[in-house]
Design an enzyme around this catalytic site. Structure first.
Site, PDB file in Angstrom:
ATOM      1  CB  ALA A 163      12.699   6.867  -2.772  1.00 23.08           C
ATOM      2  N   GLY A 216      11.506   4.526   1.620  1.00 18.78           N
ATOM      3  CA  GLY A 216      11.262   5.916   2.020  1.00 18.78           C
ATOM      4  C   GLY A 216       9.935   6.111   2.737  1.00 18.78           C
ATOM      5  CD  GLU A 267      14.548   5.497   4.568  1.00 21.16           C
ATOM      6  OE1 GLU A 267      14.095   5.689   3.425  1.00 21.16           O
ATOM      7  OE2 GLU A 267      15.759   5.383   4.805  1.00 21.16           O
ATOM      8  CD  GLU A 318      15.502   1.296   1.575  1.00 19.61           C
ATOM      9  OE1 GLU A 318      15.365   0.268   2.263  1.00 19.61           O
ATOM     10  OE2 GLU A 318      14.855   2.337   1.773  1.00 19.61           O
TER      11      GLU A 318
HETATM   12  N1  DAK Z   1       8.558   3.878  -7.064  1.00 24.11           N
HETATM   13  C1  DAK Z   1       7.909   4.124  -8.203  1.00 24.11           C
HETATM   14  N2  DAK Z   1       6.746   3.527  -8.558  1.00 24.11           N
HETATM   15  C2  DAK Z   1       6.220   2.640  -7.690  1.00 24.11           C
HETATM   16  C3  DAK Z   1       6.852   2.329  -6.454  1.00 24.11           C
HETATM   17  C4  DAK Z   1       8.074   3.000  -6.148  1.00 24.11           C
HETATM   18  N3  DAK Z   1       8.721   2.822  -4.995  1.00 24.11           N
HETATM   19  N4  DAK Z   1       6.108   1.404  -5.825  1.00 24.11           N
HETATM   20  C5  DAK Z   1       5.049   1.163  -6.627  1.00 24.11           C
HETATM   21  N5  DAK Z   1       5.119   1.897  -7.745  1.00 24.11           N
HETATM   22  C6  DAK Z   1       4.190   1.911  -8.886  1.00 24.11           C
HETATM   23  C7  DAK Z   1       4.329   0.669  -9.764  1.00 24.11           C
HETATM   24  O1  DAK Z   1       5.398   0.829 -10.656  1.00 24.11           O
HETATM   25  C8  DAK Z   1       2.982   0.627 -10.433  1.00 24.11           C
HETATM   26  O2  DAK Z   1       2.972   1.592 -11.479  1.00 24.11           O
HETATM   27  P1  DAK Z   1       2.286   1.227 -12.919  1.00 24.11           P
HETATM   28  O3  DAK Z   1       2.999   0.030 -13.405  1.00 24.11           O
HETATM   29  O4  DAK Z   1       0.852   0.994 -12.602  1.00 24.11           O
HETATM   30  O5  DAK Z   1       2.543   2.476 -13.731  1.00 24.11           O
HETATM   31  C9  DAK Z   1       2.029   1.125  -9.366  1.00 24.11           C
HETATM   32  O6  DAK Z   1       2.842   1.833  -8.407  1.00 24.11           O
HETATM   33  C10 DAK Z   1       1.340  -0.010  -8.633  1.00 24.11           C
HETATM   34  O7  DAK Z   1       2.342  -0.905  -8.174  1.00 24.11           O
HETATM   35  P2  DAK Z   1       2.279  -2.492  -8.422  1.00 24.11           P
HETATM   36  O8  DAK Z   1       1.553  -2.804  -9.703  1.00 24.11           O
HETATM   37  O9  DAK Z   1       3.647  -3.007  -8.258  1.00 24.11           O
HETATM   38  O10 DAK Z   1       1.334  -2.932  -7.219  1.00 24.11           O
HETATM   39  P3  DAK Z   1       1.348  -4.319  -6.430  1.00 24.11           P
HETATM   40  O11 DAK Z   1       0.179  -4.302  -5.544  1.00 24.11           O
HETATM   41  O12 DAK Z   1       1.481  -5.465  -7.392  1.00 24.11           O
HETATM   42  O13 DAK Z   1       2.669  -4.292  -5.551  1.00 24.11           O
HETATM   43  C11 DAK Z   1       4.276  -3.261  -4.017  1.00 24.11           C
HETATM   44  C12 DAK Z   1       2.793  -3.329  -4.500  1.00 24.11           C
HETATM   45  C13 DAK Z   1       4.372  -2.117  -3.010  1.00 24.11           C
HETATM   46  C14 DAK Z   1       4.607  -4.597  -3.307  1.00 24.11           C
HETATM   47  C15 DAK Z   1       5.193  -3.067  -5.223  1.00 24.11           C
HETATM   48  O14 DAK Z   1       4.703  -1.942  -5.970  1.00 24.11           O
HETATM   49  C16 DAK Z   1       6.594  -2.780  -4.824  1.00 24.11           C
HETATM   50  O15 DAK Z   1       7.331  -3.680  -4.427  1.00 24.11           O
HETATM   51  N6  DAK Z   1       6.992  -1.509  -4.918  1.00 24.11           N
HETATM   52  C17 DAK Z   1       8.342  -1.101  -4.649  1.00 24.11           C
HETATM   53  C18 DAK Z   1       8.553  -1.072  -3.168  1.00 24.11           C
HETATM   54  C19 DAK Z   1       9.989  -0.703  -2.820  1.00 24.11           C
HETATM   55  O16 DAK Z   1      10.913  -1.430  -3.133  1.00 24.11           O
HETATM   56  N7  DAK Z   1      10.083   0.419  -2.185  1.00 24.11           N
HETATM   57  C20 DAK Z   1      11.356   0.916  -1.720  1.00 24.11           C
HETATM   58  C21 DAK Z   1      11.895   1.815  -2.738  1.00 24.11           C
HETATM   59  S1  DAK Z   1      13.588   2.180  -2.378  1.00 24.11           S
HETATM   60  C22 DAK Z   1      18.548   7.463  -1.219  1.00 24.11           C
HETATM   61  C23 DAK Z   1      17.367   8.075  -1.134  1.00 24.11           C
HETATM   62  C24 DAK Z   1      16.237   7.358  -0.890  1.00 24.11           C
HETATM   63  C25 DAK Z   1      16.260   6.012  -0.789  1.00 24.11           C
HETATM   64  C26 DAK Z   1      17.475   5.386  -0.911  1.00 24.11           C
HETATM   65  C27 DAK Z   1      18.594   6.102  -1.111  1.00 24.11           C
HETATM   66  N8  DAK Z   1      19.676   8.232  -1.461  1.00 24.11           N
HETATM   67  C28 DAK Z   1      19.720   9.070  -2.619  1.00 24.11           C
HETATM   68  C29 DAK Z   1      20.798   8.253  -0.557  1.00 24.11           C
HETATM   69  C30 DAK Z   1      15.043   5.284  -0.621  1.00 24.11           C
HETATM   70  C31 DAK Z   1      14.840   4.152  -1.299  1.00 24.11           C
HETATM   71  C32 DAK Z   1      13.552   3.513  -1.405  1.00 24.11           C
HETATM   72  O17 DAK Z   1      12.546   3.923  -0.886  1.00 24.11           O
END
Ligand code: DAK
Length: 261
Positions: free
Chosen positions: A63, A108, A111, A131
Site C-alpha cells: 500500500a 498490500g 495480500e 507492516e
Molecule cells: N509506497 C509508496 N511508495 C513506494 C512504496 C510504497 N509501499 N514502495 C516503494 N515506493 C517508491 C519509493 O518511495 C521510491 O520512490 P521515489 O523515491 O523514487 O519517488 C520508488 O518507489 C522506488 O523505491 P526504492 O528507491 O525504495 O527502491 P529500492 O529498490 O531501493 O527498494 C523496496 C525497493 C521494495 C525494498 C523498497 O522500496 C521498500 O521497502 N518499499 C516499501 C515496502 C513496504 O514496506 N511495503 C509494505 C507497505 S505497508 C491498512 C491498509 C493497508 C495496509 C495496512 C493497513 N489499513 C488501513 C487497515 C497495507 C500496508 C502495506 O502494504
C-alpha cells in the site's frame, strides 16, 4: 485509467498494475481503478484473468506508505475498506485469477497476490508482510489469507518478524505454485490462463465457488455446496456436449470449444 492496463487476449485477459515509478504501490486511485477495471471485464468472453505488475522489478511494493502516513483513524479504516473490498472482489471474482508475481510483493502486494486463486512468480520475486515494522498490522486481509494458505505457524512467524522471503522459499512453503525466469513468467501465466479458458467455463466457475465457499464451511455443509454446484452443471449445454463427445466413438471428430452456456 492512469494506473491500470487491461488487455483482452481472446478468452483470457491480462491486467497490469502500472505505477512503475512507485514500484506499483497501491494508492487510493490505483485501488479505485483496479475496482473499476474488474467491474468492466466482459465475463461473457473472458474466462481467466492474469494480474501482474509493470516493469521488471515489482509486482506491487505494498500500500502507498506516503498516502497512509497522514491518515486519521477514520481515514485509515476507509482506506482499509477500499483495499479489502477490491481484494474480496478478486477472491470472489466469478472466473479464476492468476497472480504473475514479477518482483516485490510486499504488504498490500503480497495480500493482492493472496486474493488471487493461483500465484506463480519470477525468480527475483520477494514476498513479505513488513507492516509491524511500520507500526501497523497487515490491513488488506494478510493476517487471514496468509494463515489459510501456508498455515498459522509459518504465517505468524513471517508477520511477527516482518521478514521478507525470496521466490525459492515462497515456493517451499507453498505460497506460490511455481517459479520462472523473468522472461518466462508472463508467458507461463498466459499459457495457464489459456489452458483454463479451454475447459468448460461454467464448470470452472463452479469449482472456484465450491472450493472457496467449502473452505469456509464444515465438511457436511461443504459437500452440500459441492453437490449443488455439481448438479447445476447438468443444466448446461457444455456438460451435454462434453459427455456426448467422450461417448462418441468416432475418433475423427474434433472437439469444439465450450460455449459457456
Ligand atoms: N509506497 C509508496 N511508495 C513506494 C512504496 C510504497 N509501499 N514502495 C516503494 N515506493 C517508491 C519509493 O518511495 C521510491 O520512490 P521515489 O523515491 O523514487 O519517488 C520508488 O518507489 C522506488 O523505491 P526504492 O528507491 O525504495 O527502491 P529500492 O529498490 O531501493 O527498494 C523496496 C525497493 C521494495 C525494498 C523498497 O522500496 C521498500 O521497502 N518499499 C516499501 C515496502 C513496504 O514496506 N511495503 C509494505 C507497505 S505497508 C491498512 C491498509 C493497508 C495496509 C495496512 C493497513 N489499513 C488501513 C487497515 C497495507 C500496508 C502495506 O502494504
Amino acid at each position: 485509467m492512469d494506473y491500470i492496463l487491461y488487455e483482452q487476449k481472446g478468452n483470457y485477459a491480462v491486467l497490469t498494475i502500472n505505477r512503475e515509478k512507485a514500484l506499483n504501490a497501491l494508492n487510493s486511485q490505483v485501488l479505485e481503478e483496479l475496482d473499476g477495471t474488474l467491474d468492466a471485464v466482459d465475463l461473457s468472453q473472458v474466462r481467466c484473468l492474469v494480474i501482474t505488475g509493470a516493469g521488471a522489478k515489482s509486482f506491487v511494493a505494498g500500500a502507498d506508505i506516503g498516502e497512509m502516513s497522514t491518515l486519521t483513524k477514520e481515514e485509515g479504516e476507509a482506506f482499509g475498506k477500499k483495499g479489502n473490498d477490491v481484494m474480496r472482489k478478486i477472491e470472489t471474482f466469478p472466473i479464476p485469477v492468476i497472480a504473475a508475481v514479477n518482483g516485490f510483493a510486499l504488504g498490500g502486494g503480497c495480500e493482492l497476490s493472496m486474493s488471487c486463486d493461483i500465484r506463480i512468480c519470477s525468480d527475483n520475486a520477494v514476498f513479505g508482510q513488513p507492516e509491524v515494522g511500520l507500526g501497523i498490522t497487515p490491513g488488506f486481509g494478510g493476517t487471514q489469507r496468509l494463515a489459510r494458505l501456508i498455515g498459522a505457524g509459518m504465517a505468524k512467524q513471517l508477520i511477527y518478524t516482518a521478514r521478507n522471503i525470496k521466490a525459492d522459499e515462497a515456493y517451499r512453503i507453498g505460497l506460490v505454485n511455481g517459479v520462472y525466469s523473468q522472461e518466462e513468467l508472463l508467458p507461463a501465466a498466459e499459457k495457464m490462463a489459456s489452458t483454463i479458458a479451454k475447459n468448460a467455463p461454467i464448470a470452472v466457475r463452479n469449482c472456484k465457488k465450491a472450493i472457496n465457499e467449502g473452505l469456509d464451511a464444515d465438511m457436511e455443509e461443504a459437500l452440500v455446496i459441492e453437490e449443488k454446484l455439481f448438479g447445476g452443471c447438468f443444466e448446461t449445454e457444455d456438460q451435454k456436449y462434453g459427455m456426448a463427445f467422450f461417448l462418441d466413438k468416432n475418433k475423427e471428430k474434433v472437439k469444439e470449444p465450450f460455449r459457456n452456456c
